[in-house]
Scaffold this motif. Sequence first.
Motif, PDB file in Angstrom:
ATOM      1  N   SER A  54      -3.026  16.091   5.522  1.00 64.48           N
ATOM      2  CA  SER A  54      -1.969  17.052   5.859  1.00 64.48           C
ATOM      3  C   SER A  54      -2.272  17.843   7.124  1.00 64.48           C
ATOM      4  O   SER A  54      -1.353  18.375   7.757  1.00 64.48           O
ATOM      5  CB  SER A  54      -1.741  18.017   4.699  1.00 64.48           C
ATOM      6  OG  SER A  54      -1.279  17.340   3.552  1.00 64.48           O
ATOM      7  N   SER A 105      -0.196  12.638   2.479  1.00 61.11           N
ATOM      8  CA  SER A 105      -0.056  14.100   2.469  1.00 61.11           C
ATOM      9  C   SER A 105       0.671  14.569   1.213  1.00 61.11           C
ATOM     10  O   SER A 105       0.407  15.665   0.709  1.00 61.11           O
ATOM     11  CB  SER A 105       0.677  14.582   3.725  1.00 61.11           C
ATOM     12  OG  SER A 105       2.018  14.118   3.758  1.00 61.11           O
ATOM     13  N   ALA A 106       1.575  13.745   0.681  1.00 57.43           N
ATOM     14  CA  ALA A 106       2.249  14.114  -0.567  1.00 57.43           C
ATOM     15  C   ALA A 106       1.256  14.186  -1.721  1.00 57.43           C
ATOM     16  O   ALA A 106       1.384  15.040  -2.606  1.00 57.43           O
ATOM     17  CB  ALA A 106       3.360  13.117  -0.881  1.00 57.43           C
ATOM     18  N   ASP A 132      -0.498  17.630  -0.966  1.00 55.45           N
ATOM     19  CA  ASP A 132       0.359  18.813  -1.056  1.00 55.45           C
ATOM     20  C   ASP A 132       0.893  19.034  -2.467  1.00 55.45           C
ATOM     21  O   ASP A 132       1.261  20.164  -2.823  1.00 55.45           O
ATOM     22  CB  ASP A 132       1.530  18.693  -0.070  1.00 55.45           C
ATOM     23  CG  ASP A 132       1.072  18.657   1.373  1.00 55.45           C
ATOM     24  OD1 ASP A 132      -0.088  19.029   1.650  1.00 55.45           O
ATOM     25  OD2 ASP A 132       1.872  18.236   2.240  1.00 55.45           O
ATOM     26  N   SER A 133       0.938  17.973  -3.268  1.00 57.96           N
ATOM     27  CA  SER A 133       1.433  18.088  -4.641  1.00 57.96           C
ATOM     28  C   SER A 133       0.351  18.501  -5.623  1.00 57.96           C
ATOM     29  O   SER A 133       0.635  18.729  -6.806  1.00 57.96           O
ATOM     30  CB  SER A 133       2.024  16.747  -5.088  1.00 57.96           C
ATOM     31  OG  SER A 133       1.003  15.761  -5.184  1.00 57.96           O
ATOM     32  N   GLU A 155      17.148  14.390  -7.533  1.00 59.48           N
ATOM     33  CA  GLU A 155      16.152  15.048  -8.377  1.00 59.48           C
ATOM     34  C   GLU A 155      16.316  14.685  -9.849  1.00 59.48           C
ATOM     35  O   GLU A 155      15.344  14.605 -10.591  1.00 59.48           O
ATOM     36  CB  GLU A 155      16.215  16.562  -8.195  1.00 59.48           C
ATOM     37  CG  GLU A 155      15.495  17.066  -6.954  1.00 59.48           C
ATOM     38  CD  GLU A 155      14.010  16.738  -6.975  1.00 59.48           C
ATOM     39  OE1 GLU A 155      13.308  17.172  -7.906  1.00 59.48           O
ATOM     40  OE2 GLU A 155      13.552  16.036  -6.057  1.00 59.48           O
ATOM     41  N   ARG A 169       5.595  17.359  -8.830  1.00 61.69           N
ATOM     42  CA  ARG A 169       5.976  17.669  -7.448  1.00 61.69           C
ATOM     43  C   ARG A 169       5.744  16.491  -6.520  1.00 61.69           C
ATOM     44  O   ARG A 169       6.448  16.331  -5.506  1.00 61.69           O
ATOM     45  CB  ARG A 169       5.201  18.895  -6.953  1.00 61.69           C
ATOM     46  CG  ARG A 169       5.643  19.375  -5.580  1.00 61.69           C
ATOM     47  CD  ARG A 169       5.105  20.746  -5.239  1.00 61.69           C
ATOM     48  NE  ARG A 169       5.566  21.158  -3.921  1.00 61.69           N
ATOM     49  CZ  ARG A 169       4.776  21.302  -2.860  1.00 61.69           C
ATOM     50  NH1 ARG A 169       3.466  21.092  -2.970  1.00 61.69           N
ATOM     51  NH2 ARG A 169       5.264  21.675  -1.707  1.00 61.69           N
ATOM     52  N   PHE A 170       4.764  15.647  -6.835  1.00 64.10           N
ATOM     53  CA  PHE A 170       4.490  14.492  -5.982  1.00 64.10           C
ATOM     54  C   PHE A 170       5.746  13.644  -5.800  1.00 64.10           C
ATOM     55  O   PHE A 170       6.060  13.210  -4.684  1.00 64.10           O
ATOM     56  CB  PHE A 170       3.367  13.642  -6.572  1.00 64.10           C
ATOM     57  CG  PHE A 170       3.212  12.307  -5.902  1.00 64.10           C
ATOM     58  CD1 PHE A 170       2.601  12.198  -4.672  1.00 64.10           C
ATOM     59  CD2 PHE A 170       3.721  11.163  -6.500  1.00 64.10           C
ATOM     60  CE1 PHE A 170       2.472  10.960  -4.038  1.00 64.10           C
ATOM     61  CE2 PHE A 170       3.595   9.920  -5.880  1.00 64.10           C
ATOM     62  CZ  PHE A 170       2.972   9.827  -4.649  1.00 64.10           C
ATOM     63  N   SER A 182       8.919  14.463  -6.087  1.00 61.20           N
ATOM     64  CA  SER A 182       9.915  15.130  -5.253  1.00 61.20           C
ATOM     65  C   SER A 182       9.543  15.054  -3.775  1.00 61.20           C
ATOM     66  O   SER A 182      10.404  14.814  -2.914  1.00 61.20           O
ATOM     67  CB  SER A 182      10.067  16.602  -5.676  1.00 61.20           C
ATOM     68  OG  SER A 182      10.664  16.699  -6.945  1.00 61.20           O
ATOM     69  N   LEU A 183       8.255  15.253  -3.469  1.00 58.07           N
ATOM     70  CA  LEU A 183       7.805  15.146  -2.076  1.00 58.07           C
ATOM     71  C   LEU A 183       7.980  13.734  -1.552  1.00 58.07           C
ATOM     72  O   LEU A 183       8.373  13.532  -0.396  1.00 58.07           O
ATOM     73  CB  LEU A 183       6.345  15.582  -1.963  1.00 58.07           C
ATOM     74  CG  LEU A 183       6.057  17.068  -2.170  1.00 58.07           C
ATOM     75  CD1 LEU A 183       4.553  17.333  -2.116  1.00 58.07           C
ATOM     76  CD2 LEU A 183       6.779  17.907  -1.119  1.00 58.07           C
ATOM     77  N   ALA A 233      11.538  13.282  -0.706  1.00 59.21           N
ATOM     78  CA  ALA A 233      11.933  14.042   0.476  1.00 59.21           C
ATOM     79  C   ALA A 233      11.394  13.427   1.757  1.00 59.21           C
ATOM     80  O   ALA A 233      12.038  13.499   2.811  1.00 59.21           O
ATOM     81  CB  ALA A 233      11.453  15.488   0.344  1.00 59.21           C
ATOM     82  N   ARG A 234      10.206  12.811   1.698  1.00 60.43           N
ATOM     83  CA  ARG A 234       9.525  12.371   2.915  1.00 60.43           C
ATOM     84  C   ARG A 234       9.697  10.891   3.244  1.00 60.43           C
ATOM     85  O   ARG A 234       9.551  10.503   4.409  1.00 60.43           O
ATOM     86  CB  ARG A 234       8.022  12.691   2.796  1.00 60.43           C
ATOM     87  CG  ARG A 234       7.742  14.181   2.729  1.00 60.43           C
ATOM     88  CD  ARG A 234       6.273  14.505   2.549  1.00 60.43           C
ATOM     89  NE  ARG A 234       6.063  15.947   2.453  1.00 60.43           N
ATOM     90  CZ  ARG A 234       4.886  16.538   2.307  1.00 60.43           C
ATOM     91  NH1 ARG A 234       3.776  15.792   2.249  1.00 60.43           N
ATOM     92  NH2 ARG A 234       4.795  17.852   2.224  1.00 60.43           N
TER      93      ARG A 234
END
Length: 378
Positions: A15, A39-40, A43-44, A219, A245-246, A248-249, A252-253
């Motif tokens: 990240s 990075s997910a 960050d998750s 989601e 959260r992973f 969702s990231l 998104a990414r």
Amino acid sequence: MSDREILARIGAGVSSFDPADWDACAGTGNPFLSHAFLSALEDSGSATHRTGWQPVPIAIDGPDGRPAAVLPAYAKSHSQGEYVFDHSWAAAYERAGGRYYPKLQIAVPFTPVPGRRLLSRDPTLAPALIAAAENLVRSNGLSSAHATFIAPEEAPLFERAGWLIRIDSQFHWHNDGYGCFDDFLGSLSSRKRKAIRKERAAAVEGLRVEQLTGSSIEERHWDAFWHFYQDTGARKWGRPYLTRRFFSLLGARMAERLLLVFAMDGDTPVAGALNLIGADALYGRYWGTTADVPHLHFEICYYQAIEFAIANGLARVEAGAQGEHKLSRGYRPVPTVSAHYLADPQLRDAVADFLEAERRAVAQEIAVLDEMTPFRKT
């Protein structure tokens, strides 16, 4: 490589790198090596010091000040989530008075997918990345470094550096120029062709299959898939590796590189599989279900993946680790490669003897399994 001094540095995680700089080294073919995916994980909260995966990516900067070569690396306090098992090495070393953990893991966490690990926009820097990993082990008193699921073409680089090579196997499906799923079935024996058709019909009776990718993944789909993933993870690993959260990231990414396959009972998802889309392959990763439907796993994970690969001109489907049941469904055995640097000479010698015997056994097993494929004999 020139004789100039090459300096390597440790980043504070993937990240901490500019996404464009990392991806310039990693390329675009394998989605698991991308800045977005790695990075997910960080960050998750999935791959962190708290979970025993402390990110310590190694970078070598070029004359322009940007990373010219990078290595996805982690300081590990255990051997979970790797799919190349060294628990017996750790136990033997610690019985002899050594300290096996922490160790250095060069890998994509929780992901048994072959791919490059020596990532660079200057291929001559690959040996310097290996040397930097060795130096990190020695200077920090680590027991070892393990580069798992490396690309086959990287094995000679590690071997020349004195690393031990380990061979295992997976099952991959190969697209031999099929125009549709029936073309693939036509390459199988008559008995197996009939069995698969019957299996597919039974799996989806009363259900509807949806394939979702890109902006169509919302989601609510991740909520449903998280439920499936938790159930499978709890049964296989004791606790799931990835956080909610992973996903969702990930959506998104890199939504355009994702394929979600759902089995729907009316408007309710009852099973799902997550795949990632590469330049020439579809990678099956996670699956789960709340319904006890015979053969539904094979339909959602394997046959739907084959259909997608054919429709999109992908060369193969990689369906993850283990699972000899894949063999009868057209997935062939292929070798996978890892490389291991062991700082203690006595441990290295003992492991080298073990790996020599293991390589022979794996080669024999692949040869035997290859004769058991369901394809018509010519």
